[in-house]
Design an enzyme around this catalytic site. Structure first.
Site, mmCIF file in Angstrom:
data_model
loop_
_atom_site.group_PDB
_atom_site.id
_atom_site.type_symbol
_atom_site.label_atom_id
_atom_site.label_comp_id
_atom_site.label_asym_id
_atom_site.label_seq_id
_atom_site.Cartn_x
_atom_site.Cartn_y
_atom_site.Cartn_z
ATOM 1 N N TRP A 132 0.885 -1.176 0.000
ATOM 2 C CA TRP A 132 0.000 0.000 0.000
ATOM 3 C C TRP A 132 0.917 1.219 0.000
ATOM 4 C CZ3 TRP A 132 -1.781 2.873 4.779
ATOM 5 C CH2 TRP A 132 -2.759 3.816 4.461
ATOM 6 N N ASP A 213 -0.779 -5.169 9.493
ATOM 7 C CA ASP A 213 -1.791 -4.212 9.066
ATOM 8 C C ASP A 213 -2.998 -5.013 8.601
ATOM 9 O OD1 ASP A 213 -3.241 -2.122 8.108
ATOM 10 O OD2 ASP A 213 -1.824 -1.517 6.549
ATOM 11 N N LYS A 248 -13.410 -0.266 5.550
ATOM 12 C CA LYS A 248 -14.032 -1.132 4.554
ATOM 13 C C LYS A 248 -15.066 -2.059 5.176
ATOM 14 C CE LYS A 248 -10.396 0.199 2.037
ATOM 15 N NZ LYS A 248 -9.313 1.067 2.438
HETATM 16 N N1 PLP Z 1 -3.654 -0.341 5.276
HETATM 17 C C1 PLP Z 1 -3.965 -0.835 4.079
HETATM 18 C C2 PLP Z 1 -3.243 -2.048 3.590
HETATM 19 C C3 PLP Z 1 -4.940 -0.228 3.296
HETATM 20 O O1 PLP Z 1 -5.227 -0.735 2.098
HETATM 21 C C4 PLP Z 1 -5.620 0.912 3.790
HETATM 22 C C5 PLP Z 1 -6.630 1.606 3.010
HETATM 23 O O2 PLP Z 1 -6.698 1.575 1.817
HETATM 24 C C6 PLP Z 1 -5.252 1.382 5.050
HETATM 25 C C7 PLP Z 1 -4.286 0.736 5.766
HETATM 26 C C8 PLP Z 1 -5.867 2.632 5.614
HETATM 27 O O3 PLP Z 1 -7.130 2.496 6.070
HETATM 28 P P1 PLP Z 1 -7.954 3.756 6.543
HETATM 29 O O4 PLP Z 1 -8.674 4.265 5.353
HETATM 30 O O5 PLP Z 1 -8.847 3.207 7.597
HETATM 31 O O6 PLP Z 1 -7.015 4.765 7.081
#
Ligand code: PLP
Length: 399
Positions: A132, A213, A248
């Site tokens: 990410w 994560d 999500k």
């Molecule tokens: N970690 C990963 C792997 C993600 O894909 C995302 C969001 O796309 C996040 C963290 C961040 O999530 P949030 O939108 O709750 O900050």
């Protein structure tokens, strides 16, 4: 002269930039497969029924809007721990798990990174290649040097596991290893449970620091099975960091609901760790917002709402799976000879489709279909209205 005259224009976020281009596109058949958002069969971000019920009850209560504790709502933090480790976790019972409500998964990563910087300032951080895109930026902004360990193998559409293990084996003790607990973003390619077990052993033997994560719990195989990696690390008696996101899984993107959890060696250690984590939070944003956390805590803590949520989450998961299968099938019947069955094996919202950047450009320019230049597509943005258009466009650019 202005204070800002030498300030350079920062590069645009590539994915948000894609969004802007999509919004400006006037073609009625345009499809946005770029952003990481789940949309339903109607192409809309759903408001889950369980969330709506919890919100109604909350509005009716007309509660005052006081500050939350620095670490957030106690019932929320407790519910997060159970989602991660299971209801019967001995670590929770022993008071060894610290959890703080955070501003989404991003906020959880940020407070975790800031806390780690205080604990082990010289450590390096290793993220997957690819990962990410915000992982690198987040840890670098916390002051860490960030390296990448091999992960995705484009030839096999799988994990280059030997190379990954080799890299982990080469890192110094204390290196922070950021791992996607399930539904890897951007590839959709996850480790098997046996592979996870091997990772746990290497992490333990090399005294690395695991940072898991988990932003898609429930989107892979189910709530408990998607937490399998977290539970393997926990069972190995390691000091694990876990960033959770409910953006999500509760479709609460804008409410910023997430959490950072840390497994410690003892109750006493947990108290000390929490006290330091609270200092990090206090100097960042003082305390988290109420609404999203209260809704998630209510849904998870009310049996009828919890059942409703699990069902809705299951529907999202099943719909994504059906779209994966539908895409593979349609590509085949459109005469595409390349084997796309790997898309069915991928987990979560994304697929590394194998399309190259020239093909992605053609999809956008000729068909108004927006994907990330790496070939990442958001399968959760497909629906029965747009899947035929997408499949025939992909077939076209592959010819
Ligand atoms: N970690 C990963 C792997 C993600 O894909 C995302 C969001 O796309 C996040 C963290 C961040 O999530 P949030 O939108 O709750 O900050």
């Amino acid at each position: 002269m202005s204070l800002f005259s030498a300030v350079e224009l920062a590069p645009r976020d590539p994915i948000l930039g894609l969004n802007e281009a999509f919004n400006a596109d006037t073609r009625p058949t345009k499809v946005n497969l770029g952003v990481g958002v789940y949309t339903n069969e109607e192409g809309k971000i759903p408001l889950l029924r369980a969330v709506r019920e919890a919100e109604k009850a909350r509005v009716d209560q007309a509660l005052p809007r006081g500050y939350l504790p620095i670490e957030g709502i106690a019932a929320y933090d407790a519910a997060v721990q159970k989602l991660l480790l299971g209801d019967a976790s001995p670590l929770i019972a022993a008071g060894r798990v610290v959890t703080a409500q955070a501003l989404g998964g991003t906020g959880a990563l940020k407070i975790g990174a800031d806390f780690l910087k205080r604990v082990n300032p010289n450590a390096k951080v290793a993220i997957s290649d690819p990962s990410w895109e915000n992982h690198r930026a987040l840890f670098e902004s916390a002051g860490f040097e960030v390296v990448a360990y091999p992960y995705y193998d484009a030839q096999t559409h799988g994990v280059n596991f030997d190379a990954m293990l080799g890299a982990l084996n080469s890192y110094a003790a204390g290196t922070v290893i950021v791992l996607h607990a399930c539904c890897h973003n951007p590839t959709g390619v996850d480790l098997s449970e046996a592979q996870w077990q091997q990772i746990v052993e290497v992490v333990k033997a090399r005294q690395l620091v695991p940072f898991l994560d988990i932003a898609y719990q429930g989107f892979g195989d189910g709530i408990d099975s998607d937490a399998a990696a977290v539970r393997l690390f926990a069972a190995a008696e390691l000091n694990v960091f876990v960033s959770s996101s409910f953006s999500k899984s509760f479709s609460l993107y804008g409410e910023r609901v997430g959490a950072l959890s840390i497994i410690t060696d003892s109750k006493d250690e947990a108290v000390r760790v929490l006290s330091q984590l609270k200092r990090v939070i206090r100097t960042n944003y003082s305390n988290p917002p109420t609404h999203g956390g209260a809704i998630v805590a209510t849904v998870l803590g009310t049996p009828a709402l919890r059942t409703m949520w699990e069902q809705e989450l299951g529907e999202m998961r099943d719909r994504i799976r059906a779209m994966r299968g539908g895409l593979v099938e349609r590509l085949k019947s459109a005469g595409v000879t390349r084997d796309f069955s790997f898309v069915n094996a991928q987990r979560g919202m994304f697929s590394y489709s194998g399309l190259n950047s020239a093909q992605v450009d053609r999809l956008r320019e000729e068909f108004g279909i927006y994907a990330v230049g790496t070939g990442r597509i958001c399968v959760a943005a497909l629906n029965t209205r747009n899947i035929d258009v997408v499949a025939s466009a992909v077939a076209h650019v592959l010819k």
